[in-house]
Motif scaffolding. Sequence first.
Motif, PDB file in Angstrom:
ATOM      1  N   THR A 209       0.815  -1.212   0.000  1.00 29.42           N
ATOM      2  CA  THR A 209       0.000   0.000   0.000  1.00 29.42           C
ATOM      3  C   THR A 209       0.848   1.262   0.000  1.00 29.42           C
ATOM      4  O   THR A 209       0.537   2.216  -0.711  1.00 29.42           O
ATOM      5  CB  THR A 209      -0.933   0.013   1.235  1.00 29.42           C
ATOM      6  N   VAL A 210       1.903   1.297   0.788  1.00 31.27           N
ATOM      7  CA  VAL A 210       2.681   2.540   0.939  1.00 31.27           C
ATOM      8  C   VAL A 210       3.849   2.648  -0.033  1.00 31.27           C
ATOM      9  O   VAL A 210       4.477   3.702  -0.120  1.00 31.27           O
ATOM     10  CB  VAL A 210       3.181   2.736   2.391  1.00 31.27           C
ATOM     11  N   LEU A 211       4.129   1.583  -0.758  1.00 29.11           N
ATOM     12  CA  LEU A 211       5.257   1.588  -1.691  1.00 29.11           C
ATOM     13  C   LEU A 211       5.129   2.750  -2.676  1.00 29.11           C
ATOM     14  O   LEU A 211       4.109   2.908  -3.343  1.00 29.11           O
ATOM     15  CB  LEU A 211       5.298   0.261  -2.446  1.00 29.11           C
ATOM     16  N   GLY A 212       6.150   3.578  -2.732  1.00 23.99           N
ATOM     17  CA  GLY A 212       6.161   4.714  -3.642  1.00 23.99           C
ATOM     18  C   GLY A 212       5.495   5.966  -3.099  1.00 23.99           C
ATOM     19  O   GLY A 212       5.502   7.002  -3.758  1.00 23.99           O
ATOM     20  N   LEU A 213       4.923   5.887  -1.920  1.00 22.16           N
ATOM     21  CA  LEU A 213       4.271   7.045  -1.310  1.00 22.16           C
ATOM     22  C   LEU A 213       5.132   7.574  -0.167  1.00 22.16           C
ATOM     23  O   LEU A 213       5.958   6.853   0.387  1.00 22.16           O
ATOM     24  CB  LEU A 213       2.898   6.662  -0.757  1.00 22.16           C
ATOM     25  N   SER A 214       4.884   8.814   0.212  1.00 21.88           N
ATOM     26  CA  SER A 214       5.558   9.361   1.393  1.00 21.88           C
ATOM     27  C   SER A 214       4.664  10.417   2.018  1.00 21.88           C
ATOM     28  O   SER A 214       3.648  10.822   1.435  1.00 21.88           O
ATOM     29  CB  SER A 214       6.923   9.952   1.028  1.00 21.88           C
ATOM     30  N   GLY A 215       5.050  10.854   3.199  1.00 20.49           N
ATOM     31  CA  GLY A 215       4.315  11.910   3.888  1.00 20.49           C
ATOM     32  C   GLY A 215       2.871  11.554   4.154  1.00 20.49           C
ATOM     33  O   GLY A 215       2.537  10.397   4.434  1.00 20.49           O
ATOM     34  N   ASP A 216       2.021  12.593   4.060  1.00 22.32           N
ATOM     35  CA  ASP A 216       0.602  12.411   4.368  1.00 22.32           C
ATOM     36  C   ASP A 216      -0.046  11.319   3.518  1.00 22.32           C
ATOM     37  O   ASP A 216      -0.869  10.546   4.015  1.00 22.32           O
ATOM     38  CB  ASP A 216      -0.164  13.717   4.163  1.00 22.32           C
ATOM     39  N   ALA A 217       0.330  11.237   2.243  1.00 21.50           N
ATOM     40  CA  ALA A 217      -0.280  10.240   1.352  1.00 21.50           C
ATOM     41  C   ALA A 217       0.017   8.827   1.834  1.00 21.50           C
ATOM     42  O   ALA A 217      -0.865   7.954   1.817  1.00 21.50           O
ATOM     43  CB  ALA A 217       0.217  10.423  -0.079  1.00 21.50           C
ATOM     44  N   ALA A 218       1.237   8.593   2.284  1.00 17.49           N
ATOM     45  CA  ALA A 218       1.611   7.258   2.772  1.00 17.49           C
ATOM     46  C   ALA A 218       0.888   6.916   4.069  1.00 17.49           C
ATOM     47  O   ALA A 218       0.370   5.807   4.228  1.00 17.49           O
ATOM     48  CB  ALA A 218       3.125   7.186   2.985  1.00 17.49           C
ATOM     49  N   VAL A 219       0.840   7.861   4.983  1.00 21.79           N
ATOM     50  CA  VAL A 219       0.185   7.602   6.272  1.00 21.79           C
ATOM     51  C   VAL A 219      -1.308   7.378   6.073  1.00 21.79           C
ATOM     52  O   VAL A 219      -1.886   6.449   6.644  1.00 21.79           O
ATOM     53  CB  VAL A 219       0.450   8.752   7.270  1.00 21.79           C
ATOM     54  N   GLU A 220      -1.928   8.209   5.263  1.00 19.33           N
ATOM     55  CA  GLU A 220      -3.359   8.046   4.998  1.00 19.33           C
ATOM     56  C   GLU A 220      -3.632   6.682   4.357  1.00 19.33           C
ATOM     57  O   GLU A 220      -4.565   5.975   4.749  1.00 19.33           O
ATOM     58  CB  GLU A 220      -3.857   9.173   4.099  1.00 19.33           C
ATOM     59  N   ALA A 221      -2.818   6.304   3.388  1.00 20.47           N
ATOM     60  CA  ALA A 221      -2.992   5.002   2.729  1.00 20.47           C
ATOM     61  C   ALA A 221      -2.813   3.866   3.724  1.00 20.47           C
ATOM     62  O   ALA A 221      -3.583   2.891   3.708  1.00 20.47           O
ATOM     63  CB  ALA A 221      -2.000   4.874   1.575  1.00 20.47           C
ATOM     64  N   LEU A 222      -1.821   3.965   4.583  1.00 15.25           N
ATOM     65  CA  LEU A 222      -1.585   2.926   5.594  1.00 15.25           C
ATOM     66  C   LEU A 222      -2.776   2.807   6.536  1.00 15.25           C
ATOM     67  O   LEU A 222      -3.244   1.701   6.823  1.00 15.25           O
ATOM     68  CB  LEU A 222      -0.311   3.238   6.384  1.00 15.25           C
TER      69      LEU A 222
END
Length: 187
Positions: A73-86
Motif C-alpha cells: 500500500t505505501v510503496l512509492g508514497l511518502s508523507g501524508d499520502a503514505a500515512v493516509e494510505a496505511l
Amino acid sequence: MAVRPRLTTAKVVDAALELIDEQGVEGLTLAAVAARTGVATPSLYKHVASLAELRGHVGVRVLEEMTDRFTRTVLGLSGDAAVEALMHAYRSYVRESPKRYAAMPMDPLHDELQQAAGVKLIEVMLATLRSYGLEGSDAIHATRRLRVIVHGFASIESGGGFGLPEGLDDTYDQLVRMYLTDLRGQS
C-alpha cells in the motif's frame, strides 16, 4: 484409495485460519483443526506442540499478511499520502477479516515465535512515518498513536459498536486528518 496430501505446519495454520474466519478465535481447537485437515488430533503434534503454539503460528501469519498489505500500500508514497494510505489499509484489513484480526497478538515483540514478524510490521509503520523526521521515542509514540486510532476505531466498527446515523467513513477521515495534523506539528 485416495492419497491424502502431506500435512505441513503451514497447512495446519491454513486450517486454523479457516476455522477462525468461520467461528472466531473461540472456535480454534486442536480437535477442530484435526477434523478440518482429515487427521487424528495426535497427528497434529508432529507440526505444533500445543494449541498455544498453534495460536502463535496463527499470530505470525496475521502479522505477515498485514505487513505484506501495508508494504504494498505505501510503496512509492511518502508523507501524508503514505500515512493516509496505511491507515485506510489497516482499517480495511480489520473490516475484511475481523475474526482473523482478533487472532493478532497484542504484543508480539515479547514472544519468541512472533517477534520477527512483529518487528517487520513495526518497521513498515516506522518507515511510513520517516518523512516527518521523527526519531527514537518520538517515532515509537507516533506509531503507537497510529495503532491506537486504527485498532480502536476498526475494532469498535467491526463489533457493531457505532449505532448513530453519521457516516463512519466521515468519522474515520476526521481521525486520519487529526493524526496527520498532529504529525505535521511534531516535525
